[in-house]
Scaffold this motif. Structure first.
Motif, short mmCIF file in Angstrom:
data_model
loop_
_atom_site.label_atom_id
_atom_site.label_comp_id
_atom_site.label_asym_id
_atom_site.label_seq_id
_atom_site.Cartn_x
_atom_site.Cartn_y
_atom_site.Cartn_z
N ASP A 1 46.60 33.39 48.68
CA ASP A 1 46.57 33.35 50.09
C ASP A 1 46.89 34.54 50.80
OD1 ASP A 1 45.32 30.91 50.12
OD2 ASP A 1 46.76 29.85 50.48
N GLU A 2 47.38 35.05 50.60
CA GLU A 2 48.21 36.49 50.92
C GLU A 2 46.92 37.42 51.05
OE1 GLU A 2 51.79 38.22 49.00
OE2 GLU A 2 52.36 36.06 48.51
N LYS A 3 47.30 38.46 51.82
CA LYS A 3 46.04 39.12 52.38
C LYS A 3 45.94 40.34 51.03
CE LYS A 3 44.44 43.03 54.98
NZ LYS A 3 44.34 43.02 56.20
N ASP B 1 48.02 46.12 44.29
CA ASP B 1 48.07 44.05 43.58
C ASP B 1 47.30 43.65 42.91
OD1 ASP B 1 49.54 43.77 45.86
OD2 ASP B 1 47.98 42.71 47.47
N ILE B 2 47.47 42.40 41.91
CA ILE B 2 46.77 42.14 40.69
C ILE B 2 46.24 41.16 41.09
CG2 ILE B 2 47.44 41.15 38.37
CD1 ILE B 2 48.32 43.91 38.87
N VAL B 3 44.75 40.78 40.38
CA VAL B 3 43.45 40.10 41.69
C VAL B 3 43.31 39.21 40.13
CG1 VAL B 3 43.92 40.90 43.81
CG2 VAL B 3 41.94 42.27 41.51
N GLN B 4 42.21 38.71 40.62
CA GLN B 4 41.16 38.33 39.96
C GLN B 4 40.43 37.68 40.41
OE1 GLN B 4 42.51 34.45 37.69
NE2 GLN B 4 42.50 35.56 35.20
N LEU B 5 38.77 37.12 38.86
CA LEU B 5 37.74 36.81 40.03
C LEU B 5 38.68 34.86 39.97
CD1 LEU B 5 34.63 38.53 37.87
CD2 LEU B 5 35.04 38.89 40.40
N ARG B 6 37.54 34.76 40.92
CA ARG B 6 38.00 33.93 41.83
C ARG B 6 37.54 32.21 40.32
NH1 ARG B 6 40.61 32.35 46.49
NH2 ARG B 6 40.30 33.77 47.89
N PRO B 7 36.44 32.22 39.62
CA PRO B 7 36.67 31.49 38.24
C PRO B 7 37.17 31.98 36.93
CG PRO B 7 34.86 32.89 39.19
CD PRO B 7 35.31 33.44 40.08
N GLY B 8 37.91 33.34 37.22
CA GLY B 8 39.13 33.55 36.27
C GLY B 8 38.28 34.53 35.58
N GLY B 9 38.74 35.37 35.15
CA GLY B 9 38.78 36.42 34.02
C GLY B 9 40.43 37.60 34.30
N GLU C 1 35.55 36.95 46.64
CA GLU C 1 35.25 37.04 45.52
C GLU C 1 36.71 36.64 44.08
OE1 GLU C 1 31.34 38.75 43.19
OE2 GLU C 1 32.51 40.01 45.55
N LEU C 2 37.92 37.66 44.81
CA LEU C 2 39.02 37.47 44.36
C LEU C 2 39.97 37.14 44.50
CD1 LEU C 2 38.64 41.45 44.51
CD2 LEU C 2 38.44 40.58 42.65
N LYS C 3 41.19 36.42 43.88
CA LYS C 3 42.48 35.94 44.38
C LYS C 3 43.25 37.12 43.75
CE LYS C 3 41.88 33.00 39.99
NZ LYS C 3 42.09 31.42 39.98
N LYS C 4 44.27 37.26 44.19
CA LYS C 4 45.94 37.84 44.49
C LYS C 4 46.05 36.59 43.40
CE LYS C 4 49.09 39.95 46.81
NZ LYS C 4 50.01 40.60 47.25
N ILE C 5 47.30 37.90 42.34
CA ILE C 5 47.70 36.64 40.80
C ILE C 5 49.18 37.46 40.66
CG2 ILE C 5 45.48 35.62 40.39
CD1 ILE C 5 45.97 37.21 37.65
N PRO D 1 51.74 38.75 39.01
CA PRO D 1 50.99 39.66 37.39
C PRO D 1 51.74 39.02 36.22
CG PRO D 1 53.09 40.90 39.17
CD PRO D 1 52.62 39.26 39.24
N GLY D 2 51.24 39.56 34.62
CA GLY D 2 51.11 38.28 33.58
C GLY D 2 50.75 36.64 33.62
N LYS D 3 49.97 36.54 34.62
CA LYS D 3 49.89 35.26 34.77
C LYS D 3 48.17 35.46 34.85
CE LYS D 3 50.19 31.08 37.49
NZ LYS D 3 50.21 30.24 38.45
N LEU D 4 47.63 34.79 33.71
CA LEU D 4 46.01 34.69 33.47
C LEU D 4 45.85 33.08 33.99
CD1 LEU D 4 45.27 36.20 30.59
CD2 LEU D 4 44.94 36.28 32.43
N GLU D 5 44.74 32.78 34.92
CA GLU D 5 44.40 31.40 35.36
C GLU D 5 42.91 32.12 35.52
OE1 GLU D 5 45.42 32.02 40.46
OE2 GLU D 5 47.08 32.39 39.56
N GLY D 6 42.93 30.98 34.73
CA GLY D 6 41.44 29.85 34.21
C GLY D 6 40.48 30.94 33.07
N TYR D 7 41.66 32.18 33.01
CA TYR D 7 40.49 33.01 31.91
C TYR D 7 40.72 32.40 30.18
CZ TYR D 7 39.96 37.38 29.48
OH TYR D 7 39.62 38.39 28.31
#
Length: 64
Positions: free
Chosen positions: A3-5, A10-18, A51-55, A57-63
């Protein structure tokens, strides 16, 4: 954390994963990201913030 700007560096990921991507630049409403694929090739692409979410570092979400 998603939810952060999003800001440059920053490290980001597509919302569906990747893959994890680094935010290189934000300009004209688009976020330019860089990442490496499994073969080590560098990729760059522009995304809209929704399209993006901030994550963390090192944490893969939905990959897959």
């Amino acid at each position: 954390m998603s939810d952060e700007k999003i800001k440059e560096g920053d490290i980001v990921q597509l919302r569906p994963g990747g893959p994890q991507m680094v935010v290189k630049r934000i300009s004209q409403g688009l976020i330019e990201c860089r990442w490496f694929d499994a073969d080590g090739a560098l990729h760059e692409e522009h995304f809209h913030s929704h399209e993006l979410k901030k994550i963390e570092p090192g944490k893969l979400e939905g990959y897959a």
